[in-house]
Design an enzyme around this catalytic site. Structure first.
Site, short mmCIF file in Angstrom:
data_model
loop_
_atom_site.label_atom_id
_atom_site.label_comp_id
_atom_site.label_asym_id
_atom_site.label_seq_id
_atom_site.Cartn_x
_atom_site.Cartn_y
_atom_site.Cartn_z
N ARG A 125 89.73 42.87 82.93
CA ARG A 125 88.52 43.19 83.72
C ARG A 125 88.47 44.65 84.18
NH1 ARG A 125 89.88 38.15 86.16
NH2 ARG A 125 88.78 36.49 85.05
N LYS A 147 78.83 55.54 79.11
CA LYS A 147 78.24 54.53 78.23
C LYS A 147 79.28 54.16 77.18
CE LYS A 147 73.25 55.21 78.28
NZ LYS A 147 72.09 55.61 77.46
N GLU A 189 72.86 66.83 69.46
CA GLU A 189 72.90 66.41 70.87
C GLU A 189 72.84 67.61 71.80
OE1 GLU A 189 72.41 63.34 71.45
OE2 GLU A 189 73.64 62.00 70.24
N LYS A 231 74.12 67.12 81.30
CA LYS A 231 74.38 65.67 81.30
C LYS A 231 74.85 65.22 82.68
CE LYS A 231 75.74 61.69 78.87
NZ LYS A 231 76.11 61.02 77.65
N GLU A 241 70.90 54.24 83.96
CA GLU A 241 69.65 54.37 83.21
C GLU A 241 68.55 53.44 83.73
OE1 GLU A 241 70.12 55.31 78.99
OE2 GLU A 241 68.26 54.24 78.62
N ARG A 245 67.76 58.78 83.14
CA ARG A 245 68.78 58.93 82.07
C ARG A 245 68.22 58.66 80.67
NH1 ARG A 245 75.19 57.22 82.03
NH2 ARG A 245 75.53 57.83 79.87
N ASN A 249 67.90 60.15 75.51
CA ASN A 249 67.70 59.49 74.22
C ASN A 249 66.56 60.11 73.42
OD1 ASN A 249 69.75 57.49 74.25
ND2 ASN A 249 68.60 56.45 75.86
N HIS A 252 66.34 59.54 69.74
CA HIS A 252 67.23 58.43 69.39
C HIS A 252 66.49 57.16 68.98
CE1 HIS A 252 70.12 61.13 71.16
NE2 HIS A 252 71.11 60.28 71.06
N HIS A 256 68.01 55.87 65.82
CA HIS A 256 68.76 54.60 65.71
C HIS A 256 68.17 53.72 64.60
CE1 HIS A 256 70.56 54.71 70.06
NE2 HIS A 256 71.19 55.51 69.22
N HIS A 269 75.20 59.95 63.04
CA HIS A 269 74.35 59.74 64.22
C HIS A 269 73.55 61.01 64.54
CE1 HIS A 269 73.12 58.39 68.19
NE2 HIS A 269 73.66 59.48 68.72
P1 NAD Z 1 82.77 60.00 64.92
O1 NAD Z 1 83.48 59.49 66.08
O2 NAD Z 1 82.56 59.07 63.77
O3 NAD Z 1 83.50 61.31 64.40
C1 NAD Z 1 83.00 61.97 63.29
C2 NAD Z 1 84.05 62.16 62.19
O4 NAD Z 1 84.88 63.26 62.52
C3 NAD Z 1 84.99 60.98 61.99
O5 NAD Z 1 85.30 60.85 60.63
C4 NAD Z 1 86.20 61.41 62.79
O6 NAD Z 1 87.38 60.77 62.36
C5 NAD Z 1 86.25 62.87 62.49
N1 NAD Z 1 86.91 63.71 63.47
C6 NAD Z 1 86.88 63.59 64.81
N2 NAD Z 1 87.47 64.64 65.38
C7 NAD Z 1 87.90 65.43 64.39
C8 NAD Z 1 88.58 66.67 64.36
N3 NAD Z 1 88.85 67.34 65.46
N4 NAD Z 1 88.90 67.19 63.14
C9 NAD Z 1 88.56 66.54 62.00
N5 NAD Z 1 87.89 65.39 61.97
C10 NAD Z 1 87.57 64.83 63.16
O7 NAD Z 1 81.31 60.53 65.31
P2 NAD Z 1 80.76 61.36 66.55
O8 NAD Z 1 79.65 62.16 66.00
O9 NAD Z 1 81.82 62.03 67.30
O10 NAD Z 1 80.17 60.23 67.51
C11 NAD Z 1 79.11 59.42 67.10
C12 NAD Z 1 79.14 58.16 67.93
O11 NAD Z 1 78.94 58.49 69.29
C13 NAD Z 1 78.05 57.18 67.56
O12 NAD Z 1 78.60 55.90 67.45
C14 NAD Z 1 77.09 57.25 68.75
O13 NAD Z 1 76.42 56.04 68.98
C15 NAD Z 1 78.02 57.58 69.86
N6 NAD Z 1 77.37 58.24 71.01
C16 NAD Z 1 77.63 57.74 72.23
C17 NAD Z 1 77.09 58.35 73.34
C18 NAD Z 1 77.43 57.85 74.71
O14 NAD Z 1 76.82 58.28 75.68
N7 NAD Z 1 78.42 56.99 74.84
C19 NAD Z 1 76.27 59.48 73.20
C20 NAD Z 1 76.03 59.96 71.92
C21 NAD Z 1 76.59 59.34 70.81
N1 GLY Z 2 73.61 59.75 75.14
C1 GLY Z 2 72.73 59.06 76.01
C2 GLY Z 2 73.29 58.80 77.35
O1 GLY Z 2 74.42 59.08 77.64
O2 GLY Z 2 72.61 58.27 78.18
#
Ligand code: NAD
Ligand code: GLY
Length: 374
Positions: A125, A147, A189, A231, A241, A245, A249, A252, A256, A269
């Site tokens: 939890r 998130k 982003e 942010k 949100e 917030r 998006n 997005h 999405h 993404h």
């Molecule tokens: P990812 O985590 O898939 O990373 C991208 C690629 O880069 C992967 O292959 C990873 O292994 C590689 N990688 C990571 N760091 C590296 C480094 N330093 N050197 C070499 N390779 C490296 O993708 P991302 O773009 O980081 O994140 C996308 C995800 O984030 C999506 O799932 C999206 O929904 C999520 N997201 C979440 C929020 C939130 O607020 N929580 C906001 C925006 C996006």
């Molecule tokens: N990336 C959208 C949020 O954090 O709300």
């Protein structure tokens, strides 16, 4: 990059407040973790790409503080942001006898960060967790704000929780090994923060995009710090949100739909968000909220960052219909109405519905080659 001073940004959420630390040579320095609560064990969650690059150094940095430091390595990619991968984290926690104080460290991009956060929110939890983001996207957005989620085959990030980390450690050195396509994805982003909140950032990016793409240390530091400040400002006012917030998006809702419609991992993404911002800008234009000059300026910046500006065709027979069906599943949708984040004059965003016929026209335009000539 060590010539760059340590930058910190506070996420001000009362008892759940925390700092984002930004600089080179941070993640492998034990001092970065000195203020965290003591525990018997830590679990590093990483993936098959990032683990071999950085997990041993993080393990070493943590080993003076935690008697046991375990690592779990997940498969890499958006297609693995699933229950199955999440369960690998729970398997590791249980197999190692981890307790309520065990601290999770998310070492990787947004996929690892979102899944680790969700695992931390639900194991016993709730256990503490720290974000160590290694992609630009994760440093400027996903590691900040709490998130957490996994995907469902029917919709992106549909299962998750709001759960804040104890700290975010953004090590700019880790961006050196990031593939160019991933750097561009992260820039989507960054770019979004301009039209929704800070036109000075948009102007700065227009002037410095070449430096950012060349990973010039001072430019990267500026991009990460300013993005985190914006942010922090948004999340500090609306953590869960209930209103404001949602502006984060921008792009997005369309993006999405592209990710889910093509199958997760086909477009990154950030790439989907890039094309999605162009669609959202054109919808804003048709609603009379911005002028054509602004839309052209934003489109140019997105292209300058190496991102697609033309949307993907999801269904040759009824492309707009397919987008609409997918967008009805968006988390902002209420009572069947799709809510779009639109630009209400440069630097200001609103969330509102739009007539379906207009949305269809925008999708048709933005998924055709005509968009490249505007
Ligand atoms: P990812 O985590 O898939 O990373 C991208 C690629 O880069 C992967 O292959 C990873 O292994 C590689 N990688 C990571 N760091 C590296 C480094 N330093 N050197 C070499 N390779 C490296 O993708 P991302 O773009 O980081 O994140 C996308 C995800 O984030 C999506 O799932 C999206 O929904 C999520 N997201 C979440 C929020 C939130 O607020 N929580 C906001 C925006 C996006
Ligand atoms: N990336 C959208 C949020 O954090 O709300």
């Amino acid at each position: 990059m060590n010539s760059i001073d340590l930058q910190t940004v506070l996420i001000d959420l009362g008892a759940r407040s925390y700092h984002i630390a930004i600089r080179g040579s941070l993640f492998d320095n034990p001092l970065s973790y000195a203020e965290l609560p003591a525990a018997q064990s830590a679990l590093i969650v990483t993936n098959t790409t990032v683990g071999p690059l950085y997990a041993a150094q993080l393990q070493k940095a943590l080993s003076g503080k935690y008697p046991q430091v375990h690592t779990v390595v997940l498969p890499d990619g958006e297609a693995f942001k699933t229950w199955e991968s999440l369960n690998l984290i729970f398997d590791a926690l249980l197999q190692h006898g981890c307790d309520r104080k065990t601290t999770l460290f998310a070492l990787g991009g947004g996929v690892v960060g979102d899944m680790t956060g969700f695992a931390a929110a639900s194991y016993m939890r709730g256990v503490p967790f720290v974000q160590v983001p290694t992609t630009l996207l994760a440093q400027v957005d996903s590691s900040v704000g709490g998130k957490t989620a996994i995907n469902h085959p029917l919709g992106k990030n549909m299962i998750g929780a709001f759960y804040q980390p104890l700290k975010v450690v953004c090590d700019l050195h880790t961006l050196k090994s990031l593939p160019a396509r991933e750097l561009s994805a992260g820039l989507a982003e960054v770019i979004k923060y301009g039209p929704i909140a800070d036109m000075a950032l948009m102007a700065w990016l227009e002037a410095h995009m070449t430096d950012v793409m060349a990973r010039e240390p001072a430019a990267l530091a500026q991009v990460v710090k300013r993005s985190c400040e914006i942010k922090a400002w948004v999340v500090g006012q609306d953590e869960r949100e209930s209103g404001l917030r949602a502006i984060l998006n921008f792009g997005h809702t369309f993006g999405h739909a592209i990710e889910a419609g093509l199958g997760y991992g086909q477009w990154l993404h950030g790439e989907a968000v890039g094309a999605g911002m162009v669609m959202a800008a054109h919808l804003s234009l048709r609603l009379g909220l911005v002028d054509a000059l602004f839309v052209a300026r934003l489109t140019r910046l997105i292209a300058q960052a190496g991102l697609p500006v033309q949307g993907a065709v999801l269904d040759a027979a009824d492309n707009a219909g397919r987008y609409l069906a997918l967008m009805h599943l968006d988390k902002k949708s209420e009572a069947g109405d799709i809510k779009f984040v639109l630009i209400d004059g440069p630097g200001r965003a609103i969330v509102r519905t739009a007539p379906e016929a207009m949305v269809r026209q925008v999708i048709d335009l933005c998924c055709s080659e005509k968009i490249l000539k505007i």
